[in-house]
Design a protein around this motif. Structure first.
Motif, mmCIF file in Angstrom:
data_model
loop_
_atom_site.group_PDB
_atom_site.id
_atom_site.type_symbol
_atom_site.label_atom_id
_atom_site.label_comp_id
_atom_site.label_asym_id
_atom_site.label_seq_id
_atom_site.Cartn_x
_atom_site.Cartn_y
_atom_site.Cartn_z
ATOM 1 N N SER A 117 73.549 64.554 32.614
ATOM 2 C CA SER A 117 72.809 63.300 32.429
ATOM 3 C C SER A 117 72.288 62.780 33.755
ATOM 4 O O SER A 117 72.996 62.797 34.768
ATOM 5 N N ASN A 123 70.160 59.426 35.659
ATOM 6 C CA ASN A 123 69.988 57.981 35.475
ATOM 7 C C ASN A 123 68.560 57.524 35.687
ATOM 8 O O ASN A 123 68.303 56.327 35.859
ATOM 9 N N ASN A 175 70.008 59.077 30.870
ATOM 10 C CA ASN A 175 70.897 58.028 30.376
ATOM 11 C C ASN A 175 70.117 56.965 29.608
ATOM 12 O O ASN A 175 69.017 56.565 30.011
ATOM 13 N N ASP A 176 70.704 56.534 28.465
ATOM 14 C CA ASP A 176 70.134 55.482 27.625
ATOM 15 C C ASP A 176 68.829 55.886 26.944
ATOM 16 O O ASP A 176 68.086 55.033 26.456
ATOM 17 N N CYS A 177 68.547 57.183 26.895
ATOM 18 C CA CYS A 177 67.355 57.635 26.180
ATOM 19 C C CYS A 177 67.609 57.556 24.680
ATOM 20 O O CYS A 177 68.651 57.995 24.188
ATOM 21 N N ALA A 178 66.662 56.991 23.943
ATOM 22 C CA ALA A 178 66.809 56.872 22.498
ATOM 23 C C ALA A 178 66.700 58.247 21.844
ATOM 24 O O ALA A 178 65.894 59.074 22.253
#
Length: 249
Positions: A16, A18, A203-206
Motif C-alpha cells: 500500500s 499513501n 491507501n483509502d482508495c474506493a
C-alpha cells in the motif's frame, strides 16, 4: 464481484502507498515483481539487474570455473534471456502506460497447466500526472513487502520452466489492434491452478465497481479481455547444474 472468488488463492501480499503514483511508476512496479519472481523462483541464476548490466562480465564473474565451450553457451543463454526480458518489459510498460490494465497474470509453466500463477491486482492503485513518492521509495517498499511474505514469493525455487505474461484490459479501449500483445478472448485461468496474489493499492482508495467477471471465466461476455505477450521467457539453470543435466552438451 470478487474477481478471484472461484480460484483458490494460496498466498497473498498487499503493498500500500499513501499517495497516487505516475503511470511510469505503476509499470515499474509490475516489472520489479517480474524481476523478483524470476530470480527467487530459480528461473535465472543471478538478479536481472546484474546480468543485464553492460559492465557485468558474464564470462569472468560467473563462469570462470567451467570449460570454455560450456561457458560460452551459458553466457549466450544469459544474454538471450536478458534481451527477452528487456523486450517484455518495454512492451508491457507501454501497455500499462497507455491503457487501463486491471490485472497482470504471470504464469510459470504453460497457460493451460501452470506450475504457479501470480496475479498482480492493479485496480486499487491510483495514478496521476505527478507523484511526490520517489521511484526509489516505492520500489524499496515493494521489495520489502515481497520478501517479508514467505507464503507468496519466498517459497522454494521451482524447476526451470517458462514464464507467460497476460494482462486483463477493458475491451472498449481497443478499437484498433493493440501493439505486440495478442488478444485471447476465451482464455480461462485453470481453476485448479496454484495462485498467489499481489495487491498494489493506494491507501483509502474506493473499491471500484467494475463488474469484472471471474478471471477464470475468460471475460468473453463482459467488457474485459486478456492480452497475451507473444513470447514465453524460458528460464535457465545455473551452469554448475546445467552441465550435469546435459543441457549444455
Amino acid at each position: 464481484m470478487n474477481a478471484l472468488h472461484r480460484l483458490k488463492v494460496s498466498g497473498e501480499v498487499t503493498v500500500s502507498y499513501n499517495a497516487s503514483l505516475t503511470q511510469d511508476q505503476k509499470s515499474l512496479l509490475v516489472i520489479e515483481i517480474i524481476k523478483h519472481l524470476m530470480y527467487h523462483k530459480g528461473q535465472i541464476p543471478l538478479p536481472f539487474d546484474q546480468i543485464s548490466n553492460p559492465k557485468f562480465d558474464i564470462y569472468d564473474e560467473t563462469l570462470r570455473c567451467q570449460n570454455k565451450q560450456s561457458s560460452a553457451k551459458h553466457a549466450k543463454s544469459l544474454d538471450d534471456i536478458a534481451t527477452s526480458l528487456r523486450n517484455l518489459f518495454h512492451n508491457l510498460s507501454e501497455l500499462i502506460r497507455q491503457h487501463t490494465v486491471h490485472y497482470v497474470h504471470l504464469a510459470f509453466g504453460s497457460l493451460a497447466n501452470p506450475k504457479e500463477s501470480y496475479i498482480v491486482d492493479l485496480r486499487l492503485l491510483e495514478t496521476g500526472k505527478d507523484s511526490y513518492l520517489s521511484t526509489d521509495f516505492i520500489t524499496r517498499l515493494l521489495c520489502r513487502e515481497l520478501v517479508s511474505e514467505p507464503s507468496t514469493v519466498r517459497g522454494s525455487p521451482m524447476s526451470v520452466t517458462q514464464l507467460n505474461v497476460m494482462a486483463l484490459c477493458s475491451r472498449d479501449e481497443f478499437l484498433t489492434p493493440v501493439h505486440w500483445f495478442t488478444p485471447k478472448l476465451s482464455y480461462k485461468i485453470p481453476p485448479r491452478s496454484v495462485v498467489f496474489k499481489i495487491n498494489l493499492n493506494t491507501n483509502d482508495c474506493a473499491i471500484p465497481q467494475d463488474n469484472i467477471e471471474s478471471m477464470e471465466d475468460g471475460c468473453t461476455d463482459s467488457g474485459f479481455f486478456w492480452l497475451q505477450a507473444p513470447v514465453s521467457i524460458k528460464g535457465i539453470k545455473p551452469i554448475e547444474h546445467a552441465e550435469n543435466s546435459g543441457l549444455l552438451d
